[in-house]
Design a protein around this motif. Structure first.
Motif, PDB file in Angstrom:
ATOM      1  N   ARG A 134      38.626  44.016  33.857  1.00 41.10           N
ATOM      2  CA  ARG A 134      38.892  42.510  33.145  1.00 41.10           C
ATOM      3  C   ARG A 134      38.599  41.739  34.518  1.00 41.10           C
ATOM      4  O   ARG A 134      38.503  40.458  33.752  1.00 41.10           O
ATOM      5  CB  ARG A 134      40.488  42.604  32.628  1.00 41.10           C
ATOM      6  N   MET A 135      38.735  41.786  35.468  1.00 42.18           N
ATOM      7  CA  MET A 135      38.463  40.901  36.520  1.00 42.18           C
ATOM      8  C   MET A 135      36.944  40.707  36.962  1.00 42.18           C
ATOM      9  O   MET A 135      36.608  41.431  37.987  1.00 42.18           O
ATOM     10  CB  MET A 135      39.361  40.950  37.692  1.00 42.18           C
ATOM     11  N   ASN A 136      36.123  40.218  36.067  1.00 39.62           N
ATOM     12  CA  ASN A 136      34.636  40.339  36.315  1.00 39.62           C
ATOM     13  C   ASN A 136      33.835  38.948  36.382  1.00 39.62           C
ATOM     14  O   ASN A 136      32.651  38.929  36.121  1.00 39.62           O
ATOM     15  CB  ASN A 136      34.034  41.054  35.127  1.00 39.62           C
ATOM     16  N   ALA A 137      34.377  37.635  36.610  1.00 40.64           N
ATOM     17  CA  ALA A 137      33.888  36.619  36.721  1.00 40.64           C
ATOM     18  C   ALA A 137      33.056  36.382  38.106  1.00 40.64           C
ATOM     19  O   ALA A 137      33.413  36.997  38.968  1.00 40.64           O
ATOM     20  CB  ALA A 137      35.134  35.599  36.886  1.00 40.64           C
ATOM     21  N   ALA A 138      32.003  35.790  37.718  1.00 38.31           N
ATOM     22  CA  ALA A 138      31.010  35.397  39.042  1.00 38.31           C
ATOM     23  C   ALA A 138      30.655  33.747  39.040  1.00 38.31           C
ATOM     24  O   ALA A 138      29.991  33.525  37.845  1.00 38.31           O
ATOM     25  CB  ALA A 138      29.835  36.186  39.169  1.00 38.31           C
ATOM     26  N   VAL A 139      30.987  33.212  39.878  1.00 41.05           N
ATOM     27  CA  VAL A 139      30.551  31.673  39.942  1.00 41.05           C
ATOM     28  C   VAL A 139      29.937  31.279  40.945  1.00 41.05           C
ATOM     29  O   VAL A 139      30.233  31.686  42.148  1.00 41.05           O
ATOM     30  CB  VAL A 139      32.234  31.048  39.790  1.00 41.05           C
ATOM     31  N   VAL A 140      28.984  30.404  40.830  1.00 40.66           N
ATOM     32  CA  VAL A 140      27.683  30.206  41.731  1.00 40.66           C
ATOM     33  C   VAL A 140      28.086  28.457  42.053  1.00 40.66           C
ATOM     34  O   VAL A 140      28.001  28.108  41.243  1.00 40.66           O
ATOM     35  CB  VAL A 140      26.462  30.720  41.411  1.00 40.66           C
ATOM     36  N   ASP A 141      28.022  28.531  43.385  1.00 46.44           N
ATOM     37  CA  ASP A 141      27.705  27.301  44.071  1.00 46.44           C
ATOM     38  C   ASP A 141      26.366  27.097  44.343  1.00 46.44           C
ATOM     39  O   ASP A 141      25.898  27.193  45.430  1.00 46.44           O
ATOM     40  CB  ASP A 141      28.921  26.929  45.208  1.00 46.44           C
ATOM     41  N   PRO A 142      25.588  26.421  43.487  1.00 43.36           N
ATOM     42  CA  PRO A 142      24.155  26.296  43.840  1.00 43.36           C
ATOM     43  C   PRO A 142      23.632  25.524  44.910  1.00 43.36           C
ATOM     44  O   PRO A 142      22.919  25.701  45.746  1.00 43.36           O
ATOM     45  CB  PRO A 142      23.395  25.748  42.639  1.00 43.36           C
ATOM     46  N   ALA A 143      24.698  24.225  45.466  1.00 39.87           N
ATOM     47  CA  ALA A 143      24.458  23.489  46.514  1.00 39.87           C
ATOM     48  C   ALA A 143      24.688  24.232  47.710  1.00 39.87           C
ATOM     49  O   ALA A 143      23.987  24.148  48.505  1.00 39.87           O
ATOM     50  CB  ALA A 143      25.274  22.149  46.588  1.00 39.87           C
ATOM     51  N   ALA A 144      25.737  25.008  47.741  1.00 43.43           N
ATOM     52  CA  ALA A 144      26.117  25.985  48.983  1.00 43.43           C
ATOM     53  C   ALA A 144      25.352  27.215  49.148  1.00 43.43           C
ATOM     54  O   ALA A 144      25.608  27.843  50.295  1.00 43.43           O
ATOM     55  CB  ALA A 144      27.718  26.064  49.129  1.00 43.43           C
ATOM     56  N   ARG A 145      24.865  27.593  47.913  1.00 48.04           N
ATOM     57  CA  ARG A 145      24.267  28.934  48.024  1.00 48.04           C
ATOM     58  C   ARG A 145      25.060  30.131  48.062  1.00 48.04           C
ATOM     59  O   ARG A 145      24.898  30.740  49.008  1.00 48.04           O
ATOM     60  CB  ARG A 145      22.929  28.950  48.827  1.00 48.04           C
ATOM     61  N   THR A 146      26.361  30.036  47.439  1.00 52.61           N
ATOM     62  CA  THR A 146      27.326  31.022  47.689  1.00 52.61           C
ATOM     63  C   THR A 146      27.632  31.358  46.223  1.00 52.61           C
ATOM     64  O   THR A 146      27.387  30.635  45.270  1.00 52.61           O
ATOM     65  CB  THR A 146      28.544  30.606  48.458  1.00 52.61           C
ATOM     66  N   ALA A 147      28.443  32.563  46.182  1.00 52.24           N
ATOM     67  CA  ALA A 147      28.965  33.180  44.875  1.00 52.24           C
ATOM     68  C   ALA A 147      30.327  33.632  45.126  1.00 52.24           C
ATOM     69  O   ALA A 147      30.663  34.246  46.338  1.00 52.24           O
ATOM     70  CB  ALA A 147      28.028  34.048  44.144  1.00 52.24           C
ATOM     71  N   ARG A 148      31.150  33.428  44.126  1.00 52.78           N
ATOM     72  CA  ARG A 148      32.664  34.000  44.214  1.00 52.78           C
ATOM     73  C   ARG A 148      32.467  35.069  43.189  1.00 52.78           C
ATOM     74  O   ARG A 148      32.276  34.551  41.720  1.00 52.78           O
ATOM     75  CB  ARG A 148      33.552  32.878  43.997  1.00 52.78           C
ATOM     76  N   VAL A 149      32.865  36.298  43.487  1.00 44.79           N
ATOM     77  CA  VAL A 149      32.819  37.179  42.377  1.00 44.79           C
ATOM     78  C   VAL A 149      33.936  38.153  42.471  1.00 44.79           C
ATOM     79  O   VAL A 149      34.630  38.493  43.418  1.00 44.79           O
ATOM     80  CB  VAL A 149      31.622  38.153  42.999  1.00 44.79           C
ATOM     81  N   ALA A 150      34.619  38.162  41.241  1.00 44.43           N
ATOM     82  CA  ALA A 150      35.608  39.131  41.274  1.00 44.43           C
ATOM     83  C   ALA A 150      35.563  40.507  41.388  1.00 44.43           C
ATOM     84  O   ALA A 150      34.420  40.930  41.060  1.00 44.43           O
ATOM     85  CB  ALA A 150      36.427  38.856  39.695  1.00 44.43           C
ATOM     86  N   GLY A 151      36.761  41.201  41.707  1.00 42.45           N
ATOM     87  CA  GLY A 151      36.569  42.618  42.098  1.00 42.45           C
ATOM     88  C   GLY A 151      36.071  43.436  41.301  1.00 42.45           C
ATOM     89  O   GLY A 151      35.938  44.781  41.495  1.00 42.45           O
ATOM     90  N   GLY A 152      36.102  43.227  39.963  1.00 37.91           N
ATOM     91  CA  GLY A 152      35.748  44.352  39.014  1.00 37.91           C
ATOM     92  C   GLY A 152      34.434  43.872  38.271  1.00 37.91           C
ATOM     93  O   GLY A 152      34.207  44.600  37.320  1.00 37.91           O
ATOM     94  N   ALA A 153      33.742  42.960  38.690  1.00 36.13           N
ATOM     95  CA  ALA A 153      32.278  42.811  38.185  1.00 36.13           C
ATOM     96  C   ALA A 153      31.347  43.729  38.338  1.00 36.13           C
ATOM     97  O   ALA A 153      31.198  44.656  39.616  1.00 36.13           O
ATOM     98  CB  ALA A 153      31.976  41.344  38.785  1.00 36.13           C
ATOM     99  N   THR A 154      30.274  43.639  37.744  1.00 32.93           N
ATOM    100  CA  THR A 154      29.114  44.612  38.066  1.00 32.93           C
ATOM    101  C   THR A 154      28.010  43.624  38.616  1.00 32.93           C
ATOM    102  O   THR A 154      28.015  42.482  38.450  1.00 32.93           O
ATOM    103  CB  THR A 154      28.562  45.263  36.595  1.00 32.93           C
TER     104      THR A 154
END
Length: 464
Positions: free
Chosen positions: A96-116
């Motif tokens: 259920r913890m599957n969010a993926a959020v991208v910061d395009p300016a920093a070129r980074t992604a924060r991804v939850a532990g249950g994401a695919t």
């Protein structure tokens, strides 16, 4: 309190303040919640904690320890070894913890532990950004990255763990910690290949790379052409640019548009080549492969996230995978590898794969616990079938493939590619120095070996 009945009764206390869902054997969702990708695995946990937040993960870990339950951790993907569930255990389920959020300016992604990988790939796609992921969209980001992470893009951008900036982790006492180059750096080192031995990873931060264009090439031959094609592929990959990824495999030819009708349903040889650039450049770079006289094929430019979906492992099959990393691929090894493909369960989705390595993944200067990255080749028998009567045949095929090429083995192994092959295989996968250092980190963060339902590293410098 170790039985499913008493743990189920005690689970009422876990439900209080729990944002997710707590499932016990008497609940209507139980059978669906305990089902895993590998149909060989049929286990009955005492409690399944489907977590929504890092706080849920902490509560679940503390509950499991108080209840005297073994603790299994389930990420978002395959877990082909089946360790994500265990009889009479607590399953900490992160799906259920599957969010993926991208910061395009920093070129980074924060991804939850249950994401695919699909969650991460689709988040980066609108921004033309990507990082090394698995070779299918259904791979779980967590287990994949913690094991090192090899995929189509690793020759260009390094392994998944090479692009790791930080990890948020719940440790064996339920505490939340962050690991990065600046915070808990020794733990951060261990998370570059040491797997889920040190806690439950609730989120990851990745470095992303611009990927404005990607080209994929699939070329098919008769099975009998396999040795000739693999020799040519080996010679080509020796000097191939980092933009080129892919692999050669034997498989049951599927009923796809690019597959000639006489090949459908038969054992065939397939080369998959990826190129991190537009089709025109790809055709030039891949000209030696395109000139090998393939019987069928395709060349197309497409988004990376779509490539990731093209070879998704189908659910509902019985699975057995293994791997042997090779320090060389002489003609004798080519012949041995190709010959062992005849023992596959056919027709089925099984694949008999030879992956090239090298490029950026082999050049990284940091000494992370992924020594297999230096091997130029990996033989990867990946078995899937439906009939339990084929179980022994499937296992023996994988083991025989390893035995047939062991003369050229590099020793280390990517543990995500294998099931339970024993403690010695785990230790050999890291090498003795890395294994001792990982055991010391394990002793610091999980001295009681709470997280042991995995490719386990025992705490305190223990050797296998």
């Amino acid at each position: 309190m170790g039985t499913a009945h008493t743990a189920g009764t005690a689970a009422a206390a876990l439900r209080s303040g729990f944002a997710g869902r707590v499932i016990t054997p008497d609940g209507p969702a139980y059978d669906e919640a305990r089902e895993v990708f590998n149909a060989m695995i049929d286990r009955r946990p005492a409690v399944i904690a489907q977590c929504e937040t890092p706080g849920d993960v902490s509560r679940a870990v503390r509950f499991g320890r108080r209840a005297g339950l073994r603790i299994a951790v389930r990420g978002g993907g395959h877990g082909v070894a089946g360790t994500a569930v265990a009889d009479d255990a607590l399953v900490v389920d992160l799906r259920r913890m599957n969010a993926a959020v991208v910061d395009p300016a920093a070129r980074t992604a924060r991804v939850a532990g249950g994401a695919t990988m699909s969650d991460l790939d689709r988040a980066g796609e609108p921004h033309g950004l990507a990082t090394t992921g698995g070779r299918v969209s259904t791979t779980g980001v967590g287990g994949f990255t913690l094991g090192g992470g090899t995929g189509w893009l690793d020759r260009k951008y390094g392994l998944a763990c090479d692009n790791l900036l930080s990890v948020d982790l719940v440790t064996a006492d339920g505490s939340a910690v962050r690991a990065s180059e600046e915070e808990n750096p020794e733990l951060f080192w261990a998370l570059h290949g040491g797997g889920g031995n040190f806690g439950v990873a609730t989120s990851f931060e990745f470095r992303l790379h611009p990927l404005p264009a990607l080209t994929v090439v699939m070329l098919l031959w008769d099975f009998e052409d396999g040795p000739r094609v693999l020799r040519a592929y080996r010679d080509y990959m020796q000097d191939a640019p980092d933009d080129v990824g892919g692999g050669l495999l034997f498989l049951t030819a599927p009923p796809e548009e690019f597959v000639p009708e006489p090949l459908v349903g038969r054992l065939a040889c397939l080369v998959v080549a990826t190129y991190t650039g537009p089709e025109e450049q790809a055709r030039t770079a891949l000209a030696p492969l395109l000139g090998l006289g393939h019987l069928g094929g395709m060349v197309t430019e497409l988004p990376y996230a779509d490539l990731q979906c093209m070879l998704d492992d189908p659910p509902g099959y019985r699975n057995y995978w293994s791997a042997e990393y090779l320090s060389a691929l002489p003609d004798e090894a080519v012949d041995a590898f190709c010959a062992s493909a005849t023992d596959m369960v056919v027709p089925s989705p099984s694949q008999h794969v030879m992956f090239p390595q090298g490029g950026a993944a082999a050049r990284v200067g940091r000494d992370f616990p992924v020594p297999w990255r230096r091997a130029p080749w990996v033989a990867h028998p990946l078995g899937l079938w439906t009939d339990p009567a084929d179980d022994e045949r499937g296992r023996q095929w994988a083991r025989r493939t390893r035995a047939d090429v062991r003369e050229w083995s590099a020793g280390a192994v990517y543990l995500n590619f294998i099931g339970d092959e024993g403690a010695q295989r785990v230790a050999a996968g890291f090498g003795p120095e890395h294994h001792r250092r990982l055991a010391a980190v394990k002793a610091a963060y999980d001295p009681d070996n709470v997280f042991r339902l995995n490719h386990n590293i025992e705490p305190g410098g223990a050797t296998a």
